[in-house]
Design an enzyme around this catalytic site. Structure first.
Site, PDB file in Angstrom:
ATOM      1  N   MET A 150      27.692  42.721  -6.493  1.00  0.00           N
ATOM      2  CA  MET A 150      28.773  43.589  -6.011  1.00  0.00           C
ATOM      3  C   MET A 150      28.376  44.213  -4.676  1.00  0.00           C
ATOM      4  O   MET A 150      29.101  44.128  -3.693  1.00  0.00           O
ATOM      5  CB  MET A 150      29.027  44.722  -7.034  1.00  0.00           C
ATOM      6  CG  MET A 150      29.469  44.242  -8.382  1.00  0.00           C
ATOM      7  SD  MET A 150      29.636  45.596  -9.583  1.00  0.00           S
ATOM      8  CE  MET A 150      27.935  45.876 -10.022  1.00  0.00           C
ATOM      9  N   GLY A 154      28.451  50.226  -1.178  1.00  0.00           N
ATOM     10  CA  GLY A 154      27.935  50.208  -2.550  1.00  0.00           C
ATOM     11  C   GLY A 154      28.876  50.970  -3.458  1.00  0.00           C
ATOM     12  O   GLY A 154      29.588  50.393  -4.275  1.00  0.00           O
ATOM     13  N   ILE A 163      20.507  43.115  -5.362  1.00  0.00           N
ATOM     14  CA  ILE A 163      20.999  42.420  -6.553  1.00  0.00           C
ATOM     15  C   ILE A 163      19.866  42.144  -7.543  1.00  0.00           C
ATOM     16  O   ILE A 163      18.934  41.386  -7.250  1.00  0.00           O
ATOM     17  CB  ILE A 163      21.749  41.119  -6.172  1.00  0.00           C
ATOM     18  CG1 ILE A 163      22.847  41.416  -5.134  1.00  0.00           C
ATOM     19  CG2 ILE A 163      22.327  40.443  -7.426  1.00  0.00           C
ATOM     20  CD1 ILE A 163      23.835  42.530  -5.507  1.00  0.00           C
ATOM     21  N   GLU A 186      28.047  48.551 -19.027  1.00  0.00           N
ATOM     22  CA  GLU A 186      26.783  48.625 -18.281  1.00  0.00           C
ATOM     23  C   GLU A 186      26.299  50.078 -18.227  1.00  0.00           C
ATOM     24  O   GLU A 186      25.117  50.365 -18.406  1.00  0.00           O
ATOM     25  CB  GLU A 186      26.958  48.081 -16.855  1.00  0.00           C
ATOM     26  CG  GLU A 186      25.623  48.040 -16.112  1.00  0.00           C
ATOM     27  CD  GLU A 186      25.729  47.707 -14.630  1.00  0.00           C
ATOM     28  OE1 GLU A 186      26.796  47.924 -14.033  1.00  0.00           O
ATOM     29  OE2 GLU A 186      24.729  47.256 -14.068  1.00  0.00           O
ATOM     30  N   GLN A 200       4.485  66.693 -15.184  1.00  0.00           N
ATOM     31  CA  GLN A 200       3.886  68.007 -14.926  1.00  0.00           C
ATOM     32  C   GLN A 200       2.872  68.356 -16.019  1.00  0.00           C
ATOM     33  O   GLN A 200       1.776  68.837 -15.725  1.00  0.00           O
ATOM     34  CB  GLN A 200       4.996  69.067 -14.847  1.00  0.00           C
ATOM     35  CG  GLN A 200       4.536  70.404 -14.317  1.00  0.00           C
ATOM     36  CD  GLN A 200       4.142  70.353 -12.841  1.00  0.00           C
ATOM     37  OE1 GLN A 200       4.495  69.425 -12.123  1.00  0.00           O
ATOM     38  NE2 GLN A 200       3.370  71.329 -12.411  1.00  0.00           N
ATOM     39  N   LEU A 201       3.227  68.096 -17.274  1.00  0.00           N
ATOM     40  CA  LEU A 201       2.330  68.444 -18.390  1.00  0.00           C
ATOM     41  C   LEU A 201       1.091  67.542 -18.430  1.00  0.00           C
ATOM     42  O   LEU A 201       0.112  67.875 -19.084  1.00  0.00           O
ATOM     43  CB  LEU A 201       3.098  68.392 -19.717  1.00  0.00           C
ATOM     44  CG  LEU A 201       4.109  69.536 -19.909  1.00  0.00           C
ATOM     45  CD1 LEU A 201       4.998  69.284 -21.133  1.00  0.00           C
ATOM     46  CD2 LEU A 201       3.403  70.882 -20.049  1.00  0.00           C
TER      47      LEU A 201
HETATM   48  C1  LIG Z   1      17.004  48.793  -8.172  1.00  0.00           C
HETATM   49  C2  LIG Z   1      18.442  48.575  -7.890  1.00  0.00           C
HETATM   50  C3  LIG Z   1      19.126  47.575  -8.583  1.00  0.00           C
HETATM   51  C4  LIG Z   1      20.467  47.332  -8.300  1.00  0.00           C
HETATM   52  N1  LIG Z   1      21.114  46.277  -8.922  1.00  0.00           N
HETATM   53  C5  LIG Z   1      22.361  45.945  -8.509  1.00  0.00           C
HETATM   54  C6  LIG Z   1      22.981  44.761  -9.025  1.00  0.00           C
HETATM   55  O1  LIG Z   1      22.438  44.033  -9.861  1.00  0.00           O
HETATM   56  N2  LIG Z   1      24.212  44.428  -8.528  1.00  0.00           N
HETATM   57  C7  LIG Z   1      24.850  45.181  -7.609  1.00  0.00           C
HETATM   58  O2  LIG Z   1      25.942  44.810  -7.211  1.00  0.00           O
HETATM   59  N3  LIG Z   1      24.292  46.314  -7.122  1.00  0.00           N
HETATM   60  C8  LIG Z   1      23.056  46.704  -7.535  1.00  0.00           C
HETATM   61  N4  LIG Z   1      22.469  47.838  -7.038  1.00  0.00           N
HETATM   62  C9  LIG Z   1      23.201  48.643  -6.057  1.00  0.00           C
HETATM   63  C10 LIG Z   1      23.657  49.991  -6.601  1.00  0.00           C
HETATM   64  O3  LIG Z   1      24.682  49.838  -7.547  1.00  0.00           O
HETATM   65  C11 LIG Z   1      24.091  50.830  -5.359  1.00  0.00           C
HETATM   66  O4  LIG Z   1      22.912  51.128  -4.631  1.00  0.00           O
HETATM   67  C12 LIG Z   1      24.821  52.089  -5.761  1.00  0.00           C
HETATM   68  O5  LIG Z   1      26.084  51.804  -6.337  1.00  0.00           O
HETATM   69  C13 LIG Z   1      25.038  53.019  -4.550  1.00  0.00           C
HETATM   70  O6  LIG Z   1      25.557  52.336  -3.459  1.00  0.00           O
HETATM   71  P1  LIG Z   1      24.857  52.483  -2.024  1.00  0.00           P
HETATM   72  O7  LIG Z   1      23.400  52.190  -2.192  1.00  0.00           O
HETATM   73  O8  LIG Z   1      25.618  51.673  -1.048  1.00  0.00           O
HETATM   74  O9  LIG Z   1      24.980  54.019  -1.673  1.00  0.00           O
HETATM   75  P2  LIG Z   1      26.220  54.717  -0.922  1.00  0.00           P
HETATM   76  O10 LIG Z   1      27.481  54.271  -1.535  1.00  0.00           O
HETATM   77  O11 LIG Z   1      26.012  54.536   0.542  1.00  0.00           O
HETATM   78  O12 LIG Z   1      25.972  56.243  -1.312  1.00  0.00           O
HETATM   79  C14 LIG Z   1      25.062  57.102  -0.615  1.00  0.00           C
HETATM   80  C15 LIG Z   1      25.225  58.496  -1.187  1.00  0.00           C
HETATM   81  O13 LIG Z   1      26.574  58.937  -0.960  1.00  0.00           O
HETATM   82  C16 LIG Z   1      27.158  59.349  -2.181  1.00  0.00           C
HETATM   83  N5  LIG Z   1      28.589  59.054  -2.209  1.00  0.00           N
HETATM   84  C17 LIG Z   1      29.215  57.878  -1.931  1.00  0.00           C
HETATM   85  N6  LIG Z   1      30.530  57.996  -2.123  1.00  0.00           N
HETATM   86  C18 LIG Z   1      30.751  59.277  -2.549  1.00  0.00           C
HETATM   87  C19 LIG Z   1      31.896  60.015  -2.940  1.00  0.00           C
HETATM   88  N7  LIG Z   1      33.119  59.460  -2.963  1.00  0.00           N
HETATM   89  N8  LIG Z   1      31.741  61.309  -3.299  1.00  0.00           N
HETATM   90  C20 LIG Z   1      30.521  61.886  -3.306  1.00  0.00           C
HETATM   91  N9  LIG Z   1      29.405  61.240  -2.955  1.00  0.00           N
HETATM   92  C21 LIG Z   1      29.510  59.948  -2.596  1.00  0.00           C
HETATM   93  C22 LIG Z   1      26.423  58.553  -3.251  1.00  0.00           C
HETATM   94  O14 LIG Z   1      26.532  59.160  -4.532  1.00  0.00           O
HETATM   95  C23 LIG Z   1      25.006  58.583  -2.704  1.00  0.00           C
HETATM   96  O15 LIG Z   1      24.408  59.795  -3.053  1.00  0.00           O
HETATM   97  C24 LIG Z   1      21.150  48.126  -7.333  1.00  0.00           C
HETATM   98  C25 LIG Z   1      20.465  49.147  -6.675  1.00  0.00           C
HETATM   99  C26 LIG Z   1      19.126  49.366  -6.931  1.00  0.00           C
HETATM  100  C27 LIG Z   1      18.420  50.447  -6.168  1.00  0.00           C
END
Ligand SMILES: Cc1cc2nc3c(=O)[nH]c(=O)nc-3n(C[C@H](O)[C@H](O)[C@H](O)COP(=O)(O)OP(=O)(O)OC[C@H]3O[C@@H](n4cnc5c(N)ncnc54)[C@H](O)[C@@H]3O)c2cc1C
Length: 270
Positions: free
Chosen positions: A18, A24, A50, A135, A229-230
């Site tokens: 995705m 994201g 991913i 999920e 911490q503990l």
């Molecule tokens: C280890 C790992 C495994 C993953 N596995 C997958 C996977 O298998 N498939 C897949 O598709 N993705 C995967 N992801 C991606 C993950 O789902 C995204 O990183 C996550 O959804 C956040 O998107 P972003 O990183 O683009 O952050 P952003 O969307 O850029 O967000 C940055 C910050 O802004 C905040 N924010 C964004 N929009 C809003 C809003 N409307 N209101 C308030 N705050 C907001 C967010 O909460 C966050 O704090 C993975 C990520 C990691 C780190």
């Protein structure tokens, strides 16, 4: 039916693609496109973060079939890893979850037959919203389990470790912290179990799944932090399970939708 039996036996590893470098949280903003061409779709774009990206044989790829329609232009495609034009990027270096691979993926004119479209064209966003609830519940279950395991480790540790001539467990602060953690664990597990029951009855709503994910992962991070911490300095050493849990836990509040996005989903129903 072609893939599910092999997915169950582990012969086929899958991934869900995705997230993109540019989007994201805002899933409707994906830019990967799937364009109809005769009996096929041609997919172009890139994905990142991913899970299983290095190992997967089959990807569910979120792509736009109508670039002008926002969420209503999103579709889901099955893309086999041996399709021409598909490439995996590097295995990304993460803070935790080091035994799980996480990758960039590239799609350069990847041709798939129309039979690889999952469900209806332009209905992908609805499918995601419905299925991501499951999920999120599974992430909440992990949260409760990891927190409980860290608590158990910590109870053992504080009974053995001594300071000022007595076990750490004898200090009121330790006992009170453990009492708080055990209470929070009980509340969390009860809520997770209830949501699991609702899921089994096919009654777990999208906002309830967001609530349990929000609650259990935030509780996990609070509890694991207290357990570190503990443990004192040993809690920061990789050989101690709580140190690894600390590094692994952080992402629970980010993937499968961030805590902020969970609050968005919940608040829409208030
Ligand atoms: C280890 C790992 C495994 C993953 N596995 C997958 C996977 O298998 N498939 C897949 O598709 N993705 C995967 N992801 C991606 C993950 O789902 C995204 O990183 C996550 O959804 C956040 O998107 P972003 O990183 O683009 O952050 P952003 O969307 O850029 O967000 C940055 C910050 O802004 C905040 N924010 C964004 N929009 C809003 C809003 N409307 N209101 C308030 N705050 C907001 C967010 O909460 C966050 O704090 C993975 C990520 C990691 C780190």
């Amino acid at each position: 039916m072609k893939w599910l039996p092999k997915m169950c036996t582990g012969e086929v590893i899958t991934a869900i693609a995705m997230t993109e470098p540019g989007t994201g949280s805002d899933l409707a903003g994906v830019r990967t496109s799937a364009t109809e061409d005769g009996d096929d779709y041609i997919i172009n774009g890139s994905k990142t973060f991913i899970t299983n990206g290095q190992m997967a044989d089959l990807f569910i790829v979120v792509a736009k079939t109508d670039t002008s329609a926002g969420a209503k232009g999103v579709s889901l495609f099955l893309v086999e890893a041996d399709r021409a034009g598909f490439a995996r990027g590097q295995n990304l270096k993460k803070v935790g979850m080091k035994s799980q691979d996480t990758s960039e993926l590239f799609f350069d004119n990847v041709r798939v037959p129309k039979s690889n479209l999952l469900g209806q064209k332009n209905a992908g966003f609805i499918y995601l919203m419905q299925e991501l609830a499951q999920e999120r519940l599974s992430v909440a279950i992990i949260g409760a389990a990891v927190a409980k395991a860290c608590y158990d480790e910590t109870v053992k540790y504080v009974k053995e470790r001594k300071a000022f001539g007595k076990p750490i467990a004898a200090f009121q602060n330790t006992r009170f912290k453990l009492a708080e953690i055990r209470t929070e664990l009980a509340v969390t597990q009860t809520y997770v179990d209830r949501c699991l029951e609702l899921h089994c009855e096919k009654k777990l709503s999208i906002d309830a799944a967001a609530s349990v994910k929000l609650w259990a992962t935030e509780a996990q991070c609070r509890i694991v932090d207290e357990c570190v911490q503990l443990h004192g300095g040993y809690g920061y050493m990789w050989e101690y399970p709580v140190a690894r849990a600390y590094a692994d836990s952080r992402v629970q509040r980010i993937y499968a939708g961030t805590s902020e996005i969970m609050k968005e989903i919940i608040s829409r129903t208030i």
